[in-house]
Every structure is written in structure tokens, then in C-alpha cells.
Design an enzyme around this catalytic site. Structure first.
Site, PDB file in Angstrom:
ATOM      1  N   GLY A  12     -48.115 -34.736 -17.479  1.00  0.00           N
ATOM      2  CA  GLY A  12     -48.106 -36.026 -18.169  1.00  0.00           C
ATOM      3  C   GLY A  12     -49.169 -36.168 -19.241  1.00  0.00           C
ATOM      4  N   SER A  13     -49.692 -35.052 -19.737  1.00  0.00           N
ATOM      5  CA  SER A  13     -50.744 -35.180 -20.750  1.00  0.00           C
ATOM      6  C   SER A  13     -50.174 -35.745 -22.059  1.00  0.00           C
ATOM      7  CB  SER A  13     -51.445 -33.842 -20.991  1.00  0.00           C
ATOM      8  OG  SER A  13     -50.617 -32.952 -21.691  1.00  0.00           O
ATOM      9  N   LEU A  85     -37.639 -31.635 -17.137  1.00  0.00           N
ATOM     10  CA  LEU A  85     -36.982 -30.348 -16.904  1.00  0.00           C
ATOM     11  C   LEU A  85     -35.504 -30.447 -16.541  1.00  0.00           C
ATOM     12  CD1 LEU A  85     -39.859 -28.370 -15.161  1.00  0.00           C
ATOM     13  CD2 LEU A  85     -39.131 -28.307 -17.544  1.00  0.00           C
ATOM     14  N   ILE A  88     -30.274 -33.562 -19.926  1.00  0.00           N
ATOM     15  CA  ILE A  88     -29.907 -34.957 -20.179  1.00  0.00           C
ATOM     16  C   ILE A  88     -28.381 -35.054 -20.218  1.00  0.00           C
ATOM     17  CG2 ILE A  88     -30.052 -36.843 -21.856  1.00  0.00           C
ATOM     18  CD1 ILE A  88     -32.710 -36.263 -20.482  1.00  0.00           C
ATOM     19  N   ASN A 102     -37.272 -34.521 -28.083  1.00  0.00           N
ATOM     20  CA  ASN A 102     -37.984 -33.648 -27.150  1.00  0.00           C
ATOM     21  C   ASN A 102     -39.037 -32.864 -27.920  1.00  0.00           C
ATOM     22  OD1 ASN A 102     -38.485 -32.189 -24.707  1.00  0.00           O
ATOM     23  ND2 ASN A 102     -37.287 -30.478 -25.523  1.00  0.00           N
ATOM     24  N   HIS A 104     -40.943 -29.087 -27.804  1.00  0.00           N
ATOM     25  CA  HIS A 104     -40.845 -27.756 -27.208  1.00  0.00           C
ATOM     26  C   HIS A 104     -42.069 -26.939 -27.639  1.00  0.00           C
ATOM     27  CE1 HIS A 104     -38.753 -24.413 -25.350  1.00  0.00           C
ATOM     28  NE2 HIS A 104     -39.159 -23.676 -26.366  1.00  0.00           N
TER      29      HIS A 104
HETATM   30  C1  GRF Z   1     -45.389 -29.607 -22.990  1.00  0.00           C
HETATM   31  O1  GRF Z   1     -46.028 -28.408 -23.278  1.00  0.00           O
HETATM   32  C2  GRF Z   1     -44.083 -29.697 -23.712  1.00  0.00           C
HETATM   33  O2  GRF Z   1     -44.014 -28.919 -24.843  1.00  0.00           O
HETATM   34  C3  GRF Z   1     -43.105 -29.162 -22.713  1.00  0.00           C
HETATM   35  O3  GRF Z   1     -43.615 -29.524 -21.459  1.00  0.00           O
HETATM   36  C4  GRF Z   1     -45.022 -29.693 -21.530  1.00  0.00           C
HETATM   37  C5  GRF Z   1     -45.400 -31.000 -20.907  1.00  0.00           C
HETATM   38  O4  GRF Z   1     -46.769 -31.094 -20.699  1.00  0.00           O
HETATM   39  N1  GRF Z   1     -41.777 -29.610 -23.024  1.00  0.00           N
HETATM   40  P1  GRF Z   1     -47.409 -32.452 -20.186  1.00  0.00           P
HETATM   41  O5  GRF Z   1     -46.737 -32.820 -18.873  1.00  0.00           O
HETATM   42  O6  GRF Z   1     -47.176 -33.460 -21.235  1.00  0.00           O
HETATM   43  O7  GRF Z   1     -48.864 -32.161 -19.991  1.00  0.00           O
END
Ligand code: GRF
Length: 190
Positions: A12-13, A85, A88, A102, A104
Site C-alpha cells: 500500500g505504499s 493482483l 478486473i 494501473n 506497472h
Molecule cells: C507497485 O510496484 C506497482 O507497480 C505494482 O505493485 C506494486 C504495489 O506496491 N503494480 P505498493 O503496494 O503500492 O507498495
């Protein structure tokens, strides 16, 4: 006021960073979090910010019905995926045309698709001796990581980089650019 829902299955960063960015924004507000992992860090982020969080089971029906119902109830205009993950469902994509994006952690169209998430992406990039990687922000369609690309930013990959080190560089880019791109998209087109 445009109302955003953030979907995530991980730490969730990005969610935290996006919430902070829009905390005092005049036109954009984060109103809902959605996760499919009961222990996900993103739930804590929601709690800390007093944002309601929908926790869903992995069943398809559940995903469709509960998410759609909750998005409608919360008058959500725009969906931001940040490490979500599950695929959708197309009903959701049809309900929010060009309003689901999204991020990536690589330069699509390379290193995308099923199984290409988290550290797997960085391992693959390093294995192929790439000298450049980065982030891709894209619209979500029915195919994993195949929706129209909105924005990319690059970073260098050095010979001694480990997957972990590379993931740190990439997250820095994610935090730097994801909120700005969300803001631009919503302000210009919605
Ligand atoms: C991110 O690196 C994003 O690119 C990918 O999943 C990760 C999520 O990281 N789709 P966080 O949960 O936001 O820390």
C-alpha cells in the site's frame, strides 16, 4: 469533486502516497479502498486515513457484485489500481470506460502479462541484462497489462543492481509520478 477508489493487494505504499497527495485537493478525493487480501498493508493505510475499505473474497461472483455495488454506493468516478493482483472483470471495465488505470513496474509492452508482478518483473529485467527499466501507467482493459499506455518514466539498470535495489528505484518513480498523472487525467478529461 471527483471520487477515487484505490484497489491494492500489497503493502500500500502507492495508496498511502496518493492519499497524501490528494489530502487537501479541491477537486479530487480518495473515498474507497478495495483489497482481496485480508492482511494487506493497504488496509492499515485505509484505517489510518479513515477511508472505508472493502475486503473481497477471490470468487469471481463476489468480485463482480460486491465491487460494483460498493463503487456505486460510494459514487466512485475513477478507479486507481496500485498493486491489485486480481483480474478486473469486464463488467467493471465497461461501467468505467477509460476510468480505470494501473501502474506497472516496468516499461510495457515488455515484462507484462500474467505472473509478471512484484519482484518477478525485476528478476526478468536483470536476467535479460536490460540497461533501462521504469514504470508504465496505463488504462486497464480485459488483457493483463495491455491497455493503452498513458505515461512512462525510465531509470537506469546497473550491472550490480539486485532485484530489490531495482524495485526501490522503480517505487521511487511510482511515488513521484502516479499522483501527478492521476491528477492530470482527471482534471483534463473528466
Ligand atoms: C507497485 O510496484 C506497482 O507497480 C505494482 O505493485 C506494486 C504495489 O506496491 N503494480 P505498493 O503496494 O503500492 O507498495
Amino acid at each position: 469533486m471527483k471520487r477515487i477508489a484505490i484497489f491494492g493487494s500489497g503493502r500500500g505504499s502507492n495508496a498511502k502516497n496518493i492519499i497524501e497527495y490528494f489530502k487537501f485537493h479541491k477537486n479530487i478525493s480518495i473515498k474507497l479502498m478495495v483489497t482481496n487480501k485480508s492482511g494487506a498493508g493497504i488496509i492499515t493505510v485505509g484505517k489510518e486515513n479513515k477511508i472505508p475499505t472493502l475486503i473481497i473474497e477471490d470468487h469471481k461472483q463476489d468480485l463482480n457484485d460486491k465491487i460494483l455495488k460498493t463503487l456505486t454506493e460510494n459514487l466512485i468516478d475513477f478507479v486507481v489500481l496500485a498493486g491489485f493482483l486480481l483480474k478486473i472483470p469486464s463488467t467493471l471495465i465497461n461501467k468505467f470506460p477509460n476510468c480505470i488505470i494501473n501502474i506497472h513496474p516496468a516499461l510495457l509492452p515488455k515484462y507484462g502479462g500474467k505472473g509478471m508482478y512484484g519482484i518477478n518483473v525485476h528478476k526478468a529485467v536483470l536476467k535479460n541484462n536490460e540497461t533501462v527499466s521504469g514504470i508504465t501507467i496505463h488504462f486497464v482493459n480485459e488483457d493483463y497489462d495491455k491497455g493503452e499506455i498513458i505515461f512512462q518514466a525510465k531509470c537506469s539498470v546497473l550491472p550490480n543492481d539486485s532485484p530489490k535495489l531495482l524495485s526501490k528505484k522503480i517505487q521511487k518513480l511510482e511515488h513521484q509520478f502516479y499522483p501527478i498523472i492521476i491528477e492530470k487525467l482527471i482534471t483534463n478529461e473528466h
